[in-house]
Design an enzyme around this catalytic site. Structure first.
Site, PDB file in Angstrom:
ATOM      1  N   ASP A  76     -55.275 101.682 -26.346  1.00 53.31           N
ATOM      2  CA  ASP A  76     -55.198 100.309 -26.260  1.00 53.31           C
ATOM      3  C   ASP A  76     -54.087  99.497 -25.435  1.00 53.31           C
ATOM      4  O   ASP A  76     -52.986  99.943 -25.340  1.00 53.31           O
ATOM      5  CB  ASP A  76     -54.980  99.454 -27.631  1.00 53.31           C
ATOM      6  CG  ASP A  76     -55.808  98.330 -27.573  1.00 53.31           C
ATOM      7  OD1 ASP A  76     -56.760  98.071 -28.356  1.00 53.31           O
ATOM      8  OD2 ASP A  76     -55.259  97.225 -27.134  1.00 53.31           O
ATOM      9  N   SER A 102     -54.801 101.059 -19.170  1.00 45.51           N
ATOM     10  CA  SER A 102     -56.175 100.140 -19.027  1.00 45.51           C
ATOM     11  C   SER A 102     -57.028 101.412 -18.926  1.00 45.51           C
ATOM     12  O   SER A 102     -56.958 102.410 -18.228  1.00 45.51           O
ATOM     13  CB  SER A 102     -56.031  99.384 -17.689  1.00 45.51           C
ATOM     14  OG  SER A 102     -57.385  98.865 -17.777  1.00 45.51           O
ATOM     15  N   VAL A 103     -58.368 100.806 -19.352  1.00 49.90           N
ATOM     16  CA  VAL A 103     -59.536 101.747 -19.320  1.00 49.90           C
ATOM     17  C   VAL A 103     -59.898 101.965 -18.011  1.00 49.90           C
ATOM     18  O   VAL A 103     -60.563 102.805 -17.245  1.00 49.90           O
ATOM     19  CB  VAL A 103     -60.812 101.611 -19.963  1.00 49.90           C
ATOM     20  CG1 VAL A 103     -60.741 101.685 -21.618  1.00 49.90           C
ATOM     21  CG2 VAL A 103     -61.055  99.888 -19.919  1.00 49.90           C
ATOM     22  N   ASN A 135     -65.395 101.329 -25.863  1.00 47.95           N
ATOM     23  CA  ASN A 135     -65.140 100.311 -26.816  1.00 47.95           C
ATOM     24  C   ASN A 135     -64.198  99.270 -26.324  1.00 47.95           C
ATOM     25  O   ASN A 135     -64.760  97.933 -26.665  1.00 47.95           O
ATOM     26  CB  ASN A 135     -64.652 100.778 -28.220  1.00 47.95           C
ATOM     27  CG  ASN A 135     -64.301  99.656 -28.890  1.00 47.95           C
ATOM     28  OD1 ASN A 135     -65.250  98.924 -29.746  1.00 47.95           O
ATOM     29  ND2 ASN A 135     -63.016  99.026 -29.254  1.00 47.95           N
ATOM     30  N   SER A 194     -73.986  94.857 -26.150  1.00 49.65           N
ATOM     31  CA  SER A 194     -74.084  93.716 -26.753  1.00 49.65           C
ATOM     32  C   SER A 194     -75.174  92.864 -26.641  1.00 49.65           C
ATOM     33  O   SER A 194     -75.967  92.823 -25.548  1.00 49.65           O
ATOM     34  CB  SER A 194     -72.757  92.712 -26.265  1.00 49.65           C
ATOM     35  OG  SER A 194     -72.934  91.197 -26.778  1.00 49.65           O
ATOM     36  N   TYR A 239     -70.024  88.701 -19.101  1.00 49.37           N
ATOM     37  CA  TYR A 239     -69.918  89.702 -20.368  1.00 49.37           C
ATOM     38  C   TYR A 239     -71.397  90.247 -20.255  1.00 49.37           C
ATOM     39  O   TYR A 239     -71.512  91.446 -20.425  1.00 49.37           O
ATOM     40  CB  TYR A 239     -69.618  88.997 -21.387  1.00 49.37           C
ATOM     41  CG  TYR A 239     -69.612  89.779 -22.835  1.00 49.37           C
ATOM     42  CD1 TYR A 239     -68.632  90.552 -22.871  1.00 49.37           C
ATOM     43  CD2 TYR A 239     -70.592  89.526 -23.778  1.00 49.37           C
ATOM     44  CE1 TYR A 239     -68.521  91.475 -24.123  1.00 49.37           C
ATOM     45  CE2 TYR A 239     -70.347  90.218 -25.133  1.00 49.37           C
ATOM     46  CZ  TYR A 239     -69.288  91.134 -25.081  1.00 49.37           C
ATOM     47  OH  TYR A 239     -69.313  91.784 -26.354  1.00 49.37           O
ATOM     48  N   LYS A 296     -72.033  94.162 -19.876  1.00 48.76           N
ATOM     49  CA  LYS A 296     -72.476  95.010 -20.864  1.00 48.76           C
ATOM     50  C   LYS A 296     -74.158  95.465 -20.501  1.00 48.76           C
ATOM     51  O   LYS A 296     -74.494  96.742 -21.100  1.00 48.76           O
ATOM     52  CB  LYS A 296     -72.987  93.918 -22.119  1.00 48.76           C
ATOM     53  CG  LYS A 296     -71.601  93.579 -22.914  1.00 48.76           C
ATOM     54  CD  LYS A 296     -70.766  95.069 -23.194  1.00 48.76           C
ATOM     55  CE  LYS A 296     -69.730  94.641 -24.222  1.00 48.76           C
ATOM     56  NZ  LYS A 296     -69.001  95.892 -24.324  1.00 48.76           N
ATOM     57  N   ALA A 316     -69.677  92.275 -35.417  1.00 50.93           N
ATOM     58  CA  ALA A 316     -68.632  92.517 -36.242  1.00 50.93           C
ATOM     59  C   ALA A 316     -67.547  91.436 -36.323  1.00 50.93           C
ATOM     60  O   ALA A 316     -67.501  90.903 -35.182  1.00 50.93           O
ATOM     61  CB  ALA A 316     -67.900  93.920 -36.203  1.00 50.93           C
ATOM     62  N   SER A 368     -63.917  90.290 -35.611  1.00 53.29           N
ATOM     63  CA  SER A 368     -62.604  90.828 -34.819  1.00 53.29           C
ATOM     64  C   SER A 368     -62.105  89.733 -34.371  1.00 53.29           C
ATOM     65  O   SER A 368     -62.459  88.532 -34.277  1.00 53.29           O
ATOM     66  CB  SER A 368     -63.094  91.835 -33.767  1.00 53.29           C
ATOM     67  OG  SER A 368     -63.763  91.311 -32.745  1.00 53.29           O
ATOM     68  N   ARG A 369     -61.163  90.075 -33.471  1.00 54.00           N
ATOM     69  CA  ARG A 369     -60.405  88.931 -32.693  1.00 54.00           C
ATOM     70  C   ARG A 369     -61.145  88.167 -31.650  1.00 54.00           C
ATOM     71  O   ARG A 369     -61.088  87.125 -31.197  1.00 54.00           O
ATOM     72  CB  ARG A 369     -58.827  89.111 -32.307  1.00 54.00           C
ATOM     73  CG  ARG A 369     -58.958  90.165 -31.475  1.00 54.00           C
ATOM     74  CD  ARG A 369     -57.588  90.513 -30.476  1.00 54.00           C
ATOM     75  NE  ARG A 369     -57.670  91.263 -29.153  1.00 54.00           N
ATOM     76  CZ  ARG A 369     -56.801  91.285 -28.432  1.00 54.00           C
ATOM     77  NH1 ARG A 369     -55.754  91.002 -29.054  1.00 54.00           N
ATOM     78  NH2 ARG A 369     -57.067  91.967 -27.300  1.00 54.00           N
TER      79      ARG A 369
HETATM   80  P1  NAI Z   1     -61.307  93.391 -30.363  1.00 55.91           P
HETATM   81  O1  NAI Z   1     -60.397  92.495 -29.441  1.00 55.91           O
HETATM   82  O2  NAI Z   1     -60.869  93.405 -31.676  1.00 55.91           O
HETATM   83  O3  NAI Z   1     -61.001  95.059 -29.376  1.00 55.91           O
HETATM   84  C1  NAI Z   1     -61.112  95.203 -28.187  1.00 55.91           C
HETATM   85  C2  NAI Z   1     -59.675  96.005 -27.817  1.00 55.91           C
HETATM   86  O4  NAI Z   1     -59.943  96.339 -26.541  1.00 55.91           O
HETATM   87  C3  NAI Z   1     -58.487  94.998 -28.130  1.00 55.91           C
HETATM   88  O5  NAI Z   1     -57.548  95.613 -28.978  1.00 55.91           O
HETATM   89  C4  NAI Z   1     -58.103  95.134 -26.593  1.00 55.91           C
HETATM   90  O6  NAI Z   1     -56.597  95.101 -26.703  1.00 55.91           O
HETATM   91  C5  NAI Z   1     -58.399  96.149 -26.134  1.00 55.91           C
HETATM   92  N1  NAI Z   1     -58.675  96.221 -24.669  1.00 55.91           N
HETATM   93  C6  NAI Z   1     -58.935  95.064 -23.538  1.00 55.91           C
HETATM   94  N2  NAI Z   1     -58.633  95.311 -22.563  1.00 55.91           N
HETATM   95  C7  NAI Z   1     -58.512  96.760 -22.415  1.00 55.91           C
HETATM   96  C8  NAI Z   1     -58.184  97.558 -21.225  1.00 55.91           C
HETATM   97  N3  NAI Z   1     -58.260  97.334 -19.989  1.00 55.91           N
HETATM   98  N4  NAI Z   1     -57.910  99.013 -21.758  1.00 55.91           N
HETATM   99  C9  NAI Z   1     -57.591  99.326 -22.902  1.00 55.91           C
HETATM  100  N5  NAI Z   1     -57.816  98.409 -23.786  1.00 55.91           N
HETATM  101  C10 NAI Z   1     -58.368  97.305 -23.707  1.00 55.91           C
HETATM  102  O7  NAI Z   1     -62.816  93.092 -30.206  1.00 55.91           O
HETATM  103  P2  NAI Z   1     -64.181  94.004 -30.751  1.00 55.91           P
HETATM  104  O8  NAI Z   1     -64.935  92.704 -31.478  1.00 55.91           O
HETATM  105  O9  NAI Z   1     -63.392  95.073 -31.881  1.00 55.91           O
HETATM  106  O10 NAI Z   1     -64.757  94.596 -29.688  1.00 55.91           O
HETATM  107  C11 NAI Z   1     -65.075  95.941 -29.437  1.00 55.91           C
HETATM  108  C12 NAI Z   1     -66.276  96.160 -28.474  1.00 55.91           C
HETATM  109  O11 NAI Z   1     -67.167  95.879 -29.182  1.00 55.91           O
HETATM  110  C13 NAI Z   1     -65.901  95.409 -27.125  1.00 55.91           C
HETATM  111  O12 NAI Z   1     -66.643  96.224 -26.128  1.00 55.91           O
HETATM  112  C14 NAI Z   1     -66.868  93.910 -27.178  1.00 55.91           C
HETATM  113  O13 NAI Z   1     -67.316  93.892 -26.195  1.00 55.91           O
HETATM  114  C15 NAI Z   1     -67.969  94.822 -28.290  1.00 55.91           C
HETATM  115  N6  NAI Z   1     -68.801  94.079 -28.980  1.00 55.91           N
HETATM  116  C16 NAI Z   1     -68.434  93.264 -30.029  1.00 55.91           C
HETATM  117  C17 NAI Z   1     -69.103  92.570 -30.909  1.00 55.91           C
HETATM  118  C18 NAI Z   1     -68.519  92.022 -32.090  1.00 55.91           C
HETATM  119  O14 NAI Z   1     -69.451  91.103 -32.734  1.00 55.91           O
HETATM  120  N7  NAI Z   1     -67.438  92.058 -32.436  1.00 55.91           N
HETATM  121  C19 NAI Z   1     -70.478  91.992 -30.429  1.00 55.91           C
HETATM  122  C20 NAI Z   1     -70.846  92.957 -29.335  1.00 55.91           C
HETATM  123  C21 NAI Z   1     -70.127  93.936 -28.684  1.00 55.91           C
END
Ligand code: NAI
Length: 300
Positions: free
Chosen positions: A39, A74-75, A98, A150, A163, A167, A195, A197-198
């Site tokens: 992360d 970073s990824v 993710n 997504s 986005y 996606k 889900a 999440s932030r």
């Molecule tokens: P989140 O914000 O809690 O998690 C995403 C994480 O990715 C964060 O901890 C962030 O610090 C990290 N991150 C961001 N840029 C980064 C980089 N360049 N390198 C490494 N880490 C990095 O959000 P969430 O909701 O848990 O999202 C997880 C995945 O699920 C994302 O790909 C999001 O687009 C996808 N998603 C989530 C949905 C939801 O309802 N929560 C809906 C559809 C897709």
């Protein structure tokens, strides 16, 4: 039935410092995987960085008796993240792509940076991570890769052109990798989660954030990461206890022939038949489309 476990397996979960990535990492570790908790630790819009988030999740894993190392790259720097895994645990068996950010804004107001950063983290990040693990997985004849798409990409959502495009790019990546990994027992599947999440805190009311726990999504990810998983190229919609497959279908369509010129009016006259999906069939490769057309044309 035997318990699904990951003893001896090494997993990288990107963006695992919070939200869905955190619960994926905790579950894989609880079942024996050694986990790289990647992360960048930045803000939801992709700015900033820090070590606290990944460190905290590693502590949770270790406190529960599991094995984990943090990675703060970073990824986009896929090779560096994979180096952390190889240096710490010797290999990589599982990759969960993710990590994600959001920069929601209407298309008219979107800056080039809003477009670029979102495409970079989601699409280029998933590509760079996968590119870095693929040779290792190919060499060992084993790999499990989970991508994260997504509903905003699959189906559309106002204010998310960046986005949505990123996606869907990920879906395209997986659609092709399912073929390129097949010979080497590399399975590539995709989830479309929902889900709290932030990230979703920006768009969901508190009661939904609380109800849609990320923990409801992770069991599907764990299954797709397991040796028992024989599926590849699948897309799953998942959240709040709901699980379903998403697929591409194409209608029976209408063949207007090629003997005489087809007019725009012919299209209008046949639009109901062209749009009709009542006899749709699933399409799983580009040849399904071209093969059907060539057959109708009596060429193949
Ligand atoms: P989140 O914000 O809690 O998690 C995403 C994480 O990715 C964060 O901890 C962030 O610090 C990290 N991150 C961001 N840029 C980064 C980089 N360049 N390198 C490494 N880490 C990095 O959000 P969430 O909701 O848990 O999202 C997880 C995945 O699920 C994302 O790909 C999001 O687009 C996808 N998603 C989530 C949905 C939801 O309802 N929560 C809906 C559809 C897709």
């Amino acid at each position: 039935m035997a318990e699904i476990r990951f003893d001896g397996k090494v997993a990288i979960v990107t963006g695992a410092g919070g939200g869905l990535g955190r619960t994926h990492a905790l579950l894989l570790a609880a079942r024996g995987a050694r986990v790289v908790v990647n992360d960048l630790g930045g803000a939801t819009d992709g700015t900033g960085s820090g070590t606290t988030m990944a460190d905290q999740v590693c502590k949770e894993i270790k406190d529960a008796g599991g094995e984990a190392v943090p990675d703060f790259n970073s990824v986009l720097e896929g090779e560096k993240v994979v180096k952390t895994a190889v240096d710490s645990f010797g290999t990589v068996d599982i990759l969960v792509n993710n990590a994600g950010i959001l920069r929601d804004i209407s298309f008219m107001k979107q800056s080039d940076l809003d477009w670029k950063l979102v495409l970079d983290v989601h699409l280029n990040g998933s590509r760079n991570m996968t590119k870095a693990v693929f040779p290792i997985m190919r060499e060992k004849g084993y790999g499990r890769i989970v991508m994260t798409t997504s509903g905003a990409g699959l189906y559309g959502n106002f204010g998310q052109t960046n986005y949505g495009a990123a996606k869907m790019g990920i879906v395209g990546l997986a659609n092709v990798l399912k073929f390129e990994g097949a010979k080497y027992n590399i399975k590539v599947n995709t989830i479309a989660p929902i889900a709290g999440s932030r990230l979703t805190a920006q768009v969901m009311p508190p009661n939904l954030l609380e109800a849609l726990k990320p923990e409801y999504v992770s069991p599907l990810v764990a299954y797709l990461c397991s040796e028992q998983c024989e599926e590849t190229g699948m897309i799953f919609s998942v959240g709040g206890g709901y699980f379903s497959r998403v697929a591409y279908v194409e209608g029976e369509g209408v063949f207007l022939g090629t003997e005489k010129a087809i007019s725009a009016e012919d299209i209008r006259a046949n639009l109901d038949k062209i749009k009709d999906l009542s006899k749709a069939t699933e399409q799983t490769q580009a040849l399904d489309q071209s093969g059907k057309i060539l057959k109708l044309m009596k060429i193949a």
